[in-house]
Scaffold this motif. Structure first.
Motif, short mmCIF file in Angstrom:
data_model
loop_
_atom_site.label_atom_id
_atom_site.label_comp_id
_atom_site.label_asym_id
_atom_site.label_seq_id
_atom_site.Cartn_x
_atom_site.Cartn_y
_atom_site.Cartn_z
N PHE A 39 -5.49 2.17 -0.45
CA PHE A 39 -5.30 3.54 0.01
C PHE A 39 -4.17 3.62 1.03
O PHE A 39 -3.96 2.69 1.81
CB PHE A 39 -6.58 4.06 0.67
CG PHE A 39 -7.65 4.46 -0.30
CD1 PHE A 39 -7.62 5.71 -0.92
CD2 PHE A 39 -8.70 3.62 -0.59
CE1 PHE A 39 -8.61 6.07 -1.81
CE2 PHE A 39 -9.70 3.97 -1.47
CZ PHE A 39 -9.65 5.22 -2.08
N SER A 40 -3.51 4.78 1.05
CA SER A 40 -2.55 5.06 2.11
C SER A 40 -3.33 5.39 3.38
O SER A 40 -4.55 5.57 3.35
CB SER A 40 -1.70 6.27 1.72
OG SER A 40 -2.51 7.45 1.67
N LYS A 41 -2.61 5.47 4.47
CA LYS A 41 -3.23 6.04 5.68
C LYS A 41 -3.48 7.51 5.40
O LYS A 41 -2.75 8.14 4.64
CB LYS A 41 -2.29 5.87 6.88
CG LYS A 41 -2.12 4.43 7.32
CD LYS A 41 -1.22 4.35 8.52
CE LYS A 41 -1.04 2.89 8.93
NZ LYS A 41 -0.13 2.75 10.07
N PRO A 42 -4.50 8.09 6.01
CA PRO A 42 -4.78 9.50 5.76
C PRO A 42 -3.71 10.40 6.37
O PRO A 42 -3.06 10.02 7.34
CB PRO A 42 -6.13 9.70 6.44
CG PRO A 42 -6.16 8.68 7.53
CD PRO A 42 -5.43 7.50 6.97
N GLU A 62 -10.43 5.55 4.70
CA GLU A 62 -10.61 5.78 3.27
C GLU A 62 -11.41 7.05 3.07
O GLU A 62 -12.13 7.48 3.96
CB GLU A 62 -11.33 4.59 2.62
CG GLU A 62 -10.52 3.32 2.61
CD GLU A 62 -11.18 2.22 1.80
OE1 GLU A 62 -12.25 2.46 1.21
OE2 GLU A 62 -10.60 1.12 1.77
N PRO A 63 -11.30 7.67 1.91
CA PRO A 63 -12.03 8.92 1.67
C PRO A 63 -13.54 8.73 1.80
O PRO A 63 -14.10 7.77 1.28
CB PRO A 63 -11.66 9.27 0.23
CG PRO A 63 -10.41 8.53 -0.06
CD PRO A 63 -10.47 7.28 0.77
N TRP A 103 -5.39 11.28 0.89
CA TRP A 103 -5.02 9.87 0.74
C TRP A 103 -4.40 9.69 -0.63
O TRP A 103 -4.77 10.38 -1.57
CB TRP A 103 -6.24 8.95 0.80
CG TRP A 103 -7.02 8.96 2.05
CD1 TRP A 103 -6.95 8.05 3.07
CD2 TRP A 103 -8.05 9.90 2.44
NE1 TRP A 103 -7.86 8.37 4.05
CE2 TRP A 103 -8.54 9.50 3.68
CE3 TRP A 103 -8.58 11.04 1.85
CZ2 TRP A 103 -9.54 10.19 4.35
CZ3 TRP A 103 -9.56 11.73 2.50
CH2 TRP A 103 -10.03 11.30 3.75
N LYS A 157 -4.05 6.72 -3.54
CA LYS A 157 -4.62 5.43 -3.92
C LYS A 157 -3.83 4.85 -5.08
O LYS A 157 -3.57 5.52 -6.07
CB LYS A 157 -6.08 5.58 -4.33
CG LYS A 157 -6.72 4.27 -4.72
CD LYS A 157 -8.14 4.46 -5.21
CE LYS A 157 -8.72 3.12 -5.62
NZ LYS A 157 -9.98 3.28 -6.32
N SER A 199 0.84 -1.19 0.00
CA SER A 199 0.00 0.00 0.00
C SER A 199 0.88 1.24 0.00
O SER A 199 1.97 1.24 0.57
CB SER A 199 -0.90 0.02 1.23
OG SER A 199 -1.81 -1.05 1.18
#
Length: 134
Positions: A125-128, A90-91, A118, A120, A33
């Motif tokens: 997804f990355s961590k926020p 996630e968004p 984020w 993607k 990720s």
């Protein structure tokens, strides 16, 4: 006889190479990720921002931003800071895709306007990351 031996050796070599390639493909590591390390500048800016990190895919990367549910960015930041609430993994549905100008393996240049971002890739997804906290 010599021709038969050479054909057998060549066939054996091709089979061995094919099996080795199949084995290497089966053992290929799963994509990791994306990870965001830093967003610069770390204050509101009308210019593009530089996002640094790991595991960005130059062909299939998106940047998502969220403005905190319609609140002013400053109010959203104060709310998150006061409550120590966890950022969404996630968004949310009202998040928007940012305009991305360039993507490399460790650097993204994009217009990022919001409170949380984020990255993607096909791996997820990355961590926020909380923005504008300078």
């Amino acid at each position: 006889m010599i021709l038969h031996a050479r054909v057998a050796i060549a066939t054996s070599f091709v089979v061995t190479c094919s099996l080795g390639l199949a084995s290497a493909q089966a053992q290929a590591p799963a994509q990791k990720s994306p990870e965001i390390s830093h967003v610069f500048p770390d204050f509101p800016s009308p210019s593009p921002r530089i996002i640094t990190g790991e595991n960005f895919d130059p062909q299939k990367t998106e940047v998502w931003v969220w403005s905190g549910g319609g609140e002013k960015a400053e109010d959203s930041l104060a709310t998150v800071a006061e409550q120590e609430a966890a950022l969404p993994a996630e968004p949310p549905k009202d998040a928007k895709k940012a305009w991305v100008l360039d993507v490399e393996r460790q650097v993204i240049v994009a217009y990022v306007d919001g409170v949380v971002a984020w990255v993607k890739t096909p791996a997820g997804f990355s961590k926020p990351i909380l923005l504008n906290v300078a």
